[in-house]
Design a protein around this motif. Structure first.
Motif, PDB file in Angstrom:
ATOM      1  N   SER A  15     -11.440 -15.802 -49.724  1.00 37.09           N
ATOM      2  CA  SER A  15     -12.571 -16.351 -48.952  1.00 37.09           C
ATOM      3  C   SER A  15     -13.069 -15.416 -47.852  1.00 37.09           C
ATOM      4  O   SER A  15     -14.256 -15.452 -47.509  1.00 37.09           O
ATOM      5  N   ALA A  16     -12.227 -14.570 -47.296  1.00 30.70           N
ATOM      6  CA  ALA A  16     -12.671 -13.642 -46.246  1.00 30.70           C
ATOM      7  C   ALA A  16     -13.574 -12.546 -46.793  1.00 30.70           C
ATOM      8  O   ALA A  16     -14.304 -11.908 -46.030  1.00 30.70           O
ATOM      9  N   TYR A  17     -13.553 -12.339 -48.106  1.00 28.81           N
ATOM     10  CA  TYR A  17     -14.299 -11.238 -48.717  1.00 28.81           C
ATOM     11  C   TYR A  17     -15.525 -11.696 -49.499  1.00 28.81           C
ATOM     12  O   TYR A  17     -16.401 -10.887 -49.805  1.00 28.81           O
ATOM     13  N   GLY A  18     -15.580 -12.972 -49.857  1.00 28.45           N
ATOM     14  CA  GLY A  18     -16.694 -13.472 -50.657  1.00 28.45           C
ATOM     15  C   GLY A  18     -16.283 -14.720 -51.400  1.00 28.45           C
ATOM     16  O   GLY A  18     -15.467 -15.507 -50.930  1.00 28.45           O
ATOM     17  N   SER A  19     -16.845 -14.892 -52.602  1.00 25.88           N
ATOM     18  CA  SER A  19     -16.567 -16.077 -53.393  1.00 25.88           C
ATOM     19  C   SER A  19     -16.552 -15.699 -54.866  1.00 25.88           C
ATOM     20  O   SER A  19     -16.921 -14.592 -55.239  1.00 25.88           O
ATOM     21  N   PHE A  20     -16.122 -16.645 -55.712  1.00 19.30           N
ATOM     22  CA  PHE A  20     -16.082 -16.379 -57.148  1.00 19.30           C
ATOM     23  C   PHE A  20     -16.083 -17.706 -57.893  1.00 19.30           C
ATOM     24  O   PHE A  20     -15.832 -18.766 -57.308  1.00 19.30           O
ATOM     25  N   THR A  21     -16.370 -17.636 -59.189  1.00 20.24           N
ATOM     26  CA  THR A  21     -16.261 -18.804 -60.054  1.00 20.24           C
ATOM     27  C   THR A  21     -15.975 -18.352 -61.477  1.00 20.24           C
ATOM     28  O   THR A  21     -16.423 -17.292 -61.902  1.00 20.24           O
ATOM     29  N   VAL A  96     -10.618   0.611 -42.522  1.00 19.39           N
ATOM     30  CA  VAL A  96      -9.402  -0.169 -42.298  1.00 19.39           C
ATOM     31  C   VAL A  96      -8.549  -0.198 -43.577  1.00 19.39           C
ATOM     32  O   VAL A  96      -8.271  -1.259 -44.130  1.00 19.39           O
ATOM     33  N   PRO A  97      -8.115   0.985 -44.048  1.00 21.41           N
ATOM     34  CA  PRO A  97      -7.352   1.013 -45.304  1.00 21.41           C
ATOM     35  C   PRO A  97      -6.073   0.175 -45.247  1.00 21.41           C
ATOM     36  O   PRO A  97      -5.638  -0.369 -46.262  1.00 21.41           O
ATOM     37  N   GLU A  98      -5.498   0.043 -44.068  1.00 18.89           N
ATOM     38  CA  GLU A  98      -4.263  -0.725 -43.924  1.00 18.89           C
ATOM     39  C   GLU A  98      -4.471  -2.215 -44.188  1.00 18.89           C
ATOM     40  O   GLU A  98      -3.515  -2.967 -44.389  1.00 18.89           O
ATOM     41  N   LYS A  99      -5.718  -2.673 -44.216  1.00 21.95           N
ATOM     42  CA  LYS A  99      -6.024  -4.082 -44.481  1.00 21.95           C
ATOM     43  C   LYS A  99      -6.485  -4.320 -45.924  1.00 21.95           C
ATOM     44  O   LYS A  99      -6.929  -5.405 -46.263  1.00 21.95           O
ATOM     45  N   THR A 100      -6.347  -3.314 -46.764  1.00 19.65           N
ATOM     46  CA  THR A 100      -6.780  -3.434 -48.153  1.00 19.65           C
ATOM     47  C   THR A 100      -5.927  -4.437 -48.917  1.00 19.65           C
ATOM     48  O   THR A 100      -4.707  -4.459 -48.775  1.00 19.65           O
ATOM     49  N   GLU A 101      -6.603  -5.244 -49.717  1.00 23.68           N
ATOM     50  CA  GLU A 101      -5.937  -6.181 -50.618  1.00 23.68           C
ATOM     51  C   GLU A 101      -6.474  -5.948 -52.022  1.00 23.68           C
ATOM     52  O   GLU A 101      -7.608  -5.506 -52.192  1.00 23.68           O
ATOM     53  N   ALA A 102      -5.672  -6.288 -53.024  1.00 25.37           N
ATOM     54  CA  ALA A 102      -6.077  -6.134 -54.423  1.00 25.37           C
ATOM     55  C   ALA A 102      -5.947  -7.480 -55.125  1.00 25.37           C
ATOM     56  O   ALA A 102      -4.990  -8.224 -54.871  1.00 25.37           O
ATOM     57  N   PHE A 103      -6.915  -7.763 -56.009  1.00 26.17           N
ATOM     58  CA  PHE A 103      -6.963  -9.043 -56.707  1.00 26.17           C
ATOM     59  C   PHE A 103      -7.179  -8.834 -58.196  1.00 26.17           C
ATOM     60  O   PHE A 103      -7.962  -7.978 -58.604  1.00 26.17           O
ATOM     61  N   ILE A 104      -6.510  -9.652 -58.989  1.00 22.58           N
ATOM     62  CA  ILE A 104      -6.713  -9.669 -60.430  1.00 22.58           C
ATOM     63  C   ILE A 104      -7.850 -10.641 -60.722  1.00 22.58           C
ATOM     64  O   ILE A 104      -7.808 -11.808 -60.297  1.00 22.58           O
ATOM     65  N   VAL A 105      -8.874 -10.154 -61.426  1.00 25.34           N
ATOM     66  CA  VAL A 105     -10.039 -10.971 -61.759  1.00 25.34           C
ATOM     67  C   VAL A 105     -10.120 -11.105 -63.280  1.00 25.34           C
ATOM     68  O   VAL A 105     -10.348 -10.111 -63.970  1.00 25.34           O
ATOM     69  N   PRO A 106      -9.919 -12.309 -63.820  1.00 22.56           N
ATOM     70  CA  PRO A 106     -10.013 -12.490 -65.267  1.00 22.56           C
ATOM     71  C   PRO A 106     -11.431 -12.282 -65.774  1.00 22.56           C
ATOM     72  O   PRO A 106     -12.400 -12.573 -65.064  1.00 22.56           O
ATOM     73  N   LYS A 107     -11.556 -11.773 -67.002  1.00 22.06           N
ATOM     74  CA  LYS A 107     -12.885 -11.616 -67.604  1.00 22.06           C
ATOM     75  C   LYS A 107     -13.585 -12.978 -67.583  1.00 22.06           C
ATOM     76  O   LYS A 107     -12.947 -14.020 -67.694  1.00 22.06           O
ATOM     77  N   GLY A 108     -14.900 -12.932 -67.378  1.00 20.21           N
ATOM     78  CA  GLY A 108     -15.682 -14.162 -67.297  1.00 20.21           C
ATOM     79  C   GLY A 108     -15.710 -14.787 -65.922  1.00 20.21           C
ATOM     80  O   GLY A 108     -16.331 -15.825 -65.725  1.00 20.21           O
ATOM     81  N   THR A 109     -15.048 -14.165 -64.950  1.00 22.43           N
ATOM     82  CA  THR A 109     -15.048 -14.675 -63.577  1.00 22.43           C
ATOM     83  C   THR A 109     -16.025 -13.843 -62.766  1.00 22.43           C
ATOM     84  O   THR A 109     -15.864 -12.632 -62.639  1.00 22.43           O
ATOM     85  N   ILE A 110     -17.039 -14.495 -62.228  1.00 20.01           N
ATOM     86  CA  ILE A 110     -18.058 -13.788 -61.448  1.00 20.01           C
ATOM     87  C   ILE A 110     -17.635 -13.788 -59.978  1.00 20.01           C
ATOM     88  O   ILE A 110     -17.235 -14.823 -59.441  1.00 20.01           O
ATOM     89  N   VAL A 111     -17.674 -12.611 -59.364  1.00 14.87           N
ATOM     90  CA  VAL A 111     -17.206 -12.417 -57.988  1.00 14.87           C
ATOM     91  C   VAL A 111     -18.370 -11.939 -57.137  1.00 14.87           C
ATOM     92  O   VAL A 111     -19.169 -11.111 -57.564  1.00 14.87           O
ATOM     93  N   ARG A 112     -18.461 -12.464 -55.918  1.00  8.47           N
ATOM     94  CA  ARG A 112     -19.472 -12.018 -54.954  1.00  8.47           C
ATOM     95  C   ARG A 112     -18.768 -11.459 -53.734  1.00  8.47           C
ATOM     96  O   ARG A 112     -17.988 -12.147 -53.079  1.00  8.47           O
ATOM     97  N   PHE A 113     -19.026 -10.167 -53.448  1.00 10.38           N
ATOM     98  CA  PHE A 113     -18.529  -9.550 -52.214  1.00 10.38           C
ATOM     99  C   PHE A 113     -19.540  -9.832 -51.108  1.00 10.38           C
ATOM    100  O   PHE A 113     -20.739  -9.663 -51.304  1.00 10.38           O
ATOM    101  N   ASN A 114     -19.060 -10.203 -49.932  1.00 15.38           N
ATOM    102  CA  ASN A 114     -19.940 -10.346 -48.773  1.00 15.38           C
ATOM    103  C   ASN A 114     -20.467  -8.976 -48.349  1.00 15.38           C
ATOM    104  O   ASN A 114     -19.807  -7.954 -48.577  1.00 15.38           O
ATOM    105  N   ALA A 115     -21.618  -8.951 -47.704  1.00 14.93           N
ATOM    106  CA  ALA A 115     -22.141  -7.711 -47.130  1.00 14.93           C
ATOM    107  C   ALA A 115     -21.092  -7.129 -46.179  1.00 14.93           C
ATOM    108  O   ALA A 115     -20.439  -7.860 -45.434  1.00 14.93           O
ATOM    109  N   GLY A 116     -20.941  -5.824 -46.222  1.00 12.10           N
ATOM    110  CA  GLY A 116     -20.022  -5.135 -45.318  1.00 12.10           C
ATOM    111  C   GLY A 116     -18.602  -5.009 -45.815  1.00 12.10           C
ATOM    112  O   GLY A 116     -17.827  -4.224 -45.261  1.00 12.10           O
ATOM    113  N   VAL A 117     -18.209  -5.753 -46.834  1.00  8.67           N
ATOM    114  CA  VAL A 117     -16.839  -5.689 -47.339  1.00  8.67           C
ATOM    115  C   VAL A 117     -16.635  -4.357 -48.065  1.00  8.67           C
ATOM    116  O   VAL A 117     -17.423  -3.970 -48.924  1.00  8.67           O
ATOM    117  N   TYR A 118     -15.571  -3.654 -47.706  1.00 13.13           N
ATOM    118  CA  TYR A 118     -15.221  -2.404 -48.383  1.00 13.13           C
ATOM    119  C   TYR A 118     -14.713  -2.726 -49.784  1.00 13.13           C
ATOM    120  O   TYR A 118     -13.908  -3.655 -49.968  1.00 13.13           O
TER     121      TYR A 118
END
Length: 160
Positions: A15-21, A96-118
């Motif tokens: 949620s801090a980076y955007g949304s998805f469905t 802020v590389p020390e705050k980097t997170e990684a997420f697994i996104v299944p195919k067919g899942t649409i993701v929206r990054f907020n403006a400014g998110v690295y």
């Protein structure tokens, strides 16, 4: 090189980076077989939205050396034929590389990054080569794309 663990994407942890469905398994309010308004991208520009294919690859090591962000728009990403790993860090006026997170996104899942998110190009985790749909206002990659190379000490590797 620092390692970060990719985690399953959830509404709470992303949620801090955007949304998805999940478009392949829609849930919630529907009008028969139509599930309206699952992901919104506010229209902040008179430019048309551009739908661009991106070829992603499955590397031997998922190393992060580069990030980008957009000041005036979010970015939409849709893995079409392979599950992917994305990496993000919070919007900030400094890297802020020390705050980097990684997420697994299944195919067919649409993701929206907020403006400014690295973020940067996702990595395929199923196929050697996969297809991802990127949606941005026309020519964002030329007029609102800030790209940075990390110093060697700040590079990292994503592990599953």
């Amino acid at each position: 090189m620092r390692k970060i663990k990719a985690k399953k994407i959830t509404a709470e942890n992303f949620s801090a980076y955007g949304s998805f469905t999940d478009l392949l398994n829609p849930q919630g309010i529907c009008l028969g077989d139509f599930y309206p308004d699952r992901l919104l991208e506010p229209a902040k520009t008179a430019l048309p939205m551009a739908f661009s294919p991106l070829i992603v690859r499955k590397p031997e090591h998922m190393e992060i050396h580069t990030v980008e962000y957009h000041n005036y728009t979010g970015e939409i990403l849709l893995p079409l034929d392979t599950d992917v790993v994305i990496h993000v860090a919070p919007a900030s006026n400094v890297l802020v590389p020390e705050k980097t997170e990684a997420f697994i996104v299944p195919k067919g899942t649409i993701v929206r990054f907020n403006a400014g998110v690295y973020h940067y190009c996702p990595y395929s985790i199923e196929k050697d080569e996969g297809r991802v749909l990127i949606v941005l206002p026309e020519r964002t990659y030329m007029n609102d794309c800030c790209v940075f190379e990390y110093e060697e000490k700040d590079c990292m590797e994503i592990v599953l």
